[in-house]
Design a protein around this motif. Sequence first.
Motif, PDB file in Angstrom:
ATOM      1  N   ASN A 118     -32.503   4.836  18.091  1.00  0.00           N
ATOM      2  CA  ASN A 118     -31.346   4.969  18.984  1.00  0.00           C
ATOM      3  C   ASN A 118     -31.509   4.122  20.244  1.00  0.00           C
ATOM      4  O   ASN A 118     -30.567   3.456  20.694  1.00  0.00           O
ATOM      5  CB  ASN A 118     -31.142   6.438  19.365  1.00  0.00           C
ATOM      6  CG  ASN A 118     -30.706   7.295  18.199  1.00  0.00           C
ATOM      7  OD1 ASN A 118     -30.107   6.800  17.243  1.00  0.00           O
ATOM      8  ND2 ASN A 118     -31.013   8.583  18.249  1.00  0.00           N
ATOM      9  N   GLU A 119     -32.717   4.155  20.794  1.00  0.00           N
ATOM     10  CA  GLU A 119     -32.945   3.373  22.014  1.00  0.00           C
ATOM     11  C   GLU A 119     -32.940   1.876  21.728  1.00  0.00           C
ATOM     12  O   GLU A 119     -32.543   1.079  22.581  1.00  0.00           O
ATOM     13  CB  GLU A 119     -34.275   3.780  22.661  1.00  0.00           C
ATOM     14  CG  GLU A 119     -34.337   5.205  23.163  1.00  0.00           C
ATOM     15  CD  GLU A 119     -33.353   5.500  24.281  1.00  0.00           C
ATOM     16  OE1 GLU A 119     -32.812   4.543  24.880  1.00  0.00           O
ATOM     17  OE2 GLU A 119     -33.106   6.690  24.565  1.00  0.00           O
ATOM     18  N   LEU A 120     -33.330   1.476  20.533  1.00  0.00           N
ATOM     19  CA  LEU A 120     -33.283   0.060  20.166  1.00  0.00           C
ATOM     20  C   LEU A 120     -31.838  -0.429  20.157  1.00  0.00           C
ATOM     21  O   LEU A 120     -31.539  -1.540  20.605  1.00  0.00           O
ATOM     22  CB  LEU A 120     -33.934  -0.152  18.796  1.00  0.00           C
ATOM     23  CG  LEU A 120     -34.061  -1.614  18.330  1.00  0.00           C
ATOM     24  CD1 LEU A 120     -34.906  -2.424  19.308  1.00  0.00           C
ATOM     25  CD2 LEU A 120     -34.665  -1.664  16.924  1.00  0.00           C
ATOM     26  N   ASP A 121     -30.929   0.406  19.649  1.00  0.00           N
ATOM     27  CA  ASP A 121     -29.503   0.072  19.714  1.00  0.00           C
ATOM     28  C   ASP A 121     -29.066  -0.158  21.157  1.00  0.00           C
ATOM     29  O   ASP A 121     -28.349  -1.119  21.470  1.00  0.00           O
ATOM     30  CB  ASP A 121     -28.657   1.207  19.117  1.00  0.00           C
ATOM     31  CG  ASP A 121     -28.662   1.196  17.594  1.00  0.00           C
ATOM     32  OD1 ASP A 121     -28.870   0.117  17.011  1.00  0.00           O
ATOM     33  OD2 ASP A 121     -28.457   2.265  17.000  1.00  0.00           O
ATOM     34  N   THR A 122     -29.496   0.741  22.033  1.00  0.00           N
ATOM     35  CA  THR A 122     -29.125   0.640  23.447  1.00  0.00           C
ATOM     36  C   THR A 122     -29.701  -0.621  24.078  1.00  0.00           C
ATOM     37  O   THR A 122     -29.020  -1.316  24.852  1.00  0.00           O
ATOM     38  CB  THR A 122     -29.620   1.876  24.218  1.00  0.00           C
ATOM     39  OG1 THR A 122     -29.040   3.051  23.648  1.00  0.00           O
ATOM     40  CG2 THR A 122     -29.244   1.792  25.686  1.00  0.00           C
ATOM     41  N   MET A 123     -30.930  -0.943  23.764  1.00  0.00           N
ATOM     42  CA  MET A 123     -31.590  -2.117  24.344  1.00  0.00           C
ATOM     43  C   MET A 123     -30.897  -3.407  23.907  1.00  0.00           C
ATOM     44  O   MET A 123     -30.653  -4.303  24.734  1.00  0.00           O
ATOM     45  CB  MET A 123     -33.068  -2.131  23.932  1.00  0.00           C
ATOM     46  CG  MET A 123     -33.879  -0.997  24.562  1.00  0.00           C
ATOM     47  SD  MET A 123     -35.463  -0.719  23.726  1.00  0.00           S
ATOM     48  CE  MET A 123     -36.335  -2.236  24.125  1.00  0.00           C
ATOM     49  N   ILE A 124     -30.588  -3.508  22.620  1.00  0.00           N
ATOM     50  CA  ILE A 124     -29.899  -4.712  22.131  1.00  0.00           C
ATOM     51  C   ILE A 124     -28.508  -4.810  22.749  1.00  0.00           C
ATOM     52  O   ILE A 124     -28.059  -5.897  23.153  1.00  0.00           O
ATOM     53  CB  ILE A 124     -29.831  -4.697  20.594  1.00  0.00           C
ATOM     54  CG1 ILE A 124     -31.234  -4.932  20.019  1.00  0.00           C
ATOM     55  CG2 ILE A 124     -28.856  -5.757  20.075  1.00  0.00           C
ATOM     56  CD1 ILE A 124     -31.310  -4.873  18.502  1.00  0.00           C
ATOM     57  N   SER A 125     -27.829  -3.683  22.849  1.00  0.00           N
ATOM     58  CA  SER A 125     -26.503  -3.679  23.470  1.00  0.00           C
ATOM     59  C   SER A 125     -26.575  -4.129  24.926  1.00  0.00           C
ATOM     60  O   SER A 125     -25.718  -4.883  25.403  1.00  0.00           O
ATOM     61  CB  SER A 125     -25.888  -2.282  23.377  1.00  0.00           C
ATOM     62  OG  SER A 125     -24.633  -2.237  24.017  1.00  0.00           O
ATOM     63  N   SER A 126     -27.605  -3.687  25.653  1.00  0.00           N
ATOM     64  CA  SER A 126     -27.728  -4.070  27.070  1.00  0.00           C
ATOM     65  C   SER A 126     -27.949  -5.568  27.216  1.00  0.00           C
ATOM     66  O   SER A 126     -27.465  -6.185  28.174  1.00  0.00           O
ATOM     67  CB  SER A 126     -28.874  -3.292  27.724  1.00  0.00           C
ATOM     68  OG  SER A 126     -30.134  -3.725  27.236  1.00  0.00           O
ATOM     69  N   LEU A 127     -28.681  -6.180  26.290  1.00  0.00           N
ATOM     70  CA  LEU A 127     -28.927  -7.623  26.367  1.00  0.00           C
ATOM     71  C   LEU A 127     -27.736  -8.434  25.871  1.00  0.00           C
ATOM     72  O   LEU A 127     -27.668  -9.643  26.113  1.00  0.00           O
ATOM     73  CB  LEU A 127     -30.173  -7.992  25.556  1.00  0.00           C
ATOM     74  CG  LEU A 127     -31.495  -7.401  26.068  1.00  0.00           C
ATOM     75  CD1 LEU A 127     -32.651  -7.861  25.198  1.00  0.00           C
ATOM     76  CD2 LEU A 127     -31.745  -7.775  27.531  1.00  0.00           C
ATOM     77  N   ASN A 128     -26.805  -7.778  25.191  1.00  0.00           N
ATOM     78  CA  ASN A 128     -25.583  -8.452  24.740  1.00  0.00           C
ATOM     79  C   ASN A 128     -24.434  -8.272  25.730  1.00  0.00           C
ATOM     80  O   ASN A 128     -23.287  -8.607  25.420  1.00  0.00           O
ATOM     81  CB  ASN A 128     -25.153  -7.920  23.366  1.00  0.00           C
ATOM     82  CG  ASN A 128     -25.981  -8.501  22.239  1.00  0.00           C
ATOM     83  OD1 ASN A 128     -26.592  -9.559  22.389  1.00  0.00           O
ATOM     84  ND2 ASN A 128     -26.020  -7.818  21.102  1.00  0.00           N
ATOM     85  N   THR A 129     -24.725  -7.770  26.910  1.00  0.00           N
ATOM     86  CA  THR A 129     -23.691  -7.510  27.914  1.00  0.00           C
ATOM     87  C   THR A 129     -23.023  -8.817  28.352  1.00  0.00           C
ATOM     88  O   THR A 129     -23.669  -9.845  28.514  1.00  0.00           O
ATOM     89  CB  THR A 129     -24.299  -6.815  29.151  1.00  0.00           C
ATOM     90  OG1 THR A 129     -24.857  -5.571  28.745  1.00  0.00           O
ATOM     91  CG2 THR A 129     -23.245  -6.570  30.216  1.00  0.00           C
ATOM     92  N   ARG A 130     -21.708  -8.729  28.538  1.00  0.00           N
ATOM     93  CA  ARG A 130     -20.937  -9.845  29.077  1.00  0.00           C
ATOM     94  C   ARG A 130     -20.294  -9.426  30.392  1.00  0.00           C
ATOM     95  O   ARG A 130     -19.957  -8.261  30.573  1.00  0.00           O
ATOM     96  CB  ARG A 130     -19.831 -10.275  28.100  1.00  0.00           C
ATOM     97  CG  ARG A 130     -20.320 -10.905  26.814  1.00  0.00           C
ATOM     98  CD  ARG A 130     -19.162 -11.104  25.839  1.00  0.00           C
ATOM     99  NE  ARG A 130     -19.566 -11.771  24.637  1.00  0.00           N
ATOM    100  CZ  ARG A 130     -19.429 -13.079  24.400  1.00  0.00           C
ATOM    101  NH1 ARG A 130     -18.864 -13.848  25.325  1.00  0.00           N
ATOM    102  NH2 ARG A 130     -19.826 -13.621  23.281  1.00  0.00           N
ATOM    103  N   VAL A 131     -20.099 -10.380  31.250  1.00  0.00           N
ATOM    104  CA  VAL A 131     -19.352 -10.133  32.481  1.00  0.00           C
ATOM    105  C   VAL A 131     -18.483 -11.359  32.741  1.00  0.00           C
ATOM    106  O   VAL A 131     -18.955 -12.491  32.689  1.00  0.00           O
ATOM    107  CB  VAL A 131     -20.289  -9.854  33.676  1.00  0.00           C
ATOM    108  CG1 VAL A 131     -21.216 -11.013  33.956  1.00  0.00           C
ATOM    109  CG2 VAL A 131     -19.494  -9.502  34.915  1.00  0.00           C
TER     110      VAL A 131
END
Length: 335
Positions: A118-131
């Motif tokens: 679950n945390e791996l999903d969160t970590m990958i999602s955080s590095l895929n953040t766009r702004v």
Amino acid sequence: MTLNSIGDLARGLTLRARSTEIKTQIETLSYEMSTGKTADISGRLSGDYSHLLDLDRKIAQLDAFSTATAEADLFADATQISLETFETSIGEVSASLLAFGTSNQATSHAQASAQARNELDTMISSLNTRVGGRSLFAGTATDASPLQSTDTLLAALRTELAGLTTLTDIRQAAEDWFNDPAGFEAVMYNGSNTTLAPMQISETERVNMQFTANDPKLRDGLRDVALAALATEGALGWPPDLQTALFTDLGVALANTKDDVVTMRAQIGAAQARIEQAETRNAAARTSFEYARNELVAANPYKTAAHLQTVQFQLESLYSVTVRNSTLSLVNFLR
């Protein structure tokens, strides 16, 4: 004694010309009263625009820096939040592995692996953040999401770990795959290894925010959490004692990786502080230049108001004279 006079038509034209002149003065003075600026800039500056143009250039430059610092601030804030999420996930997994994973119980092991997934999903999602439509951790490839999915990572790593039965071999195989350009970089990383250019925030200052999802510190975190997520898979067939040893080793390693991420966040924090300082300095400089510019072209409100009142009185007087002249006639004079 010689008397000079003008005819009625000439008098009418003279009055009309004078009325137009006074109305023009009123329009000019009204403009100066409403804007606070002189209408005759050339006269005020004696035809020398060099100082005014220099101030305009500096103000325009500071306006550009204002936009640049706002974008840099947004980028830095989003990067800081993403790294904070990444760091929190690492801390959660590390604590879980050291608390539950080392109990040598199958249920605890499964729970620790599930949390790691679950945390791996969160970590990958955080590095895929766009702004603002730009990826934070993809280098110059800002239009791409830097990392593939969690399933892609686990599937590729599972293949590398198949058949391994010792802690040393497992850790070495995972490290080799994550460091191999044909491994993690080819399978998972979609971004560019060319980092973003420094962001210009003032005439003399730039800030660097050059982290990518392919950064070794971030890769280490992804690697160890992915190993924890795979540790209890039946396809790998690792016995409980090997799982316990692996969880213990990963828990300690992730605690160290968390410290590395904290260091990265500190660098972003320093950039945020510099951006804030630059914003303050740029705003102060713009205010100073605006004041200097206004001093060059500003109209004196008191003199302008007094002049406007005088000209309005002149117009009213002219209207009175015009009305009086319009009623003059020989018949009325002879009565």
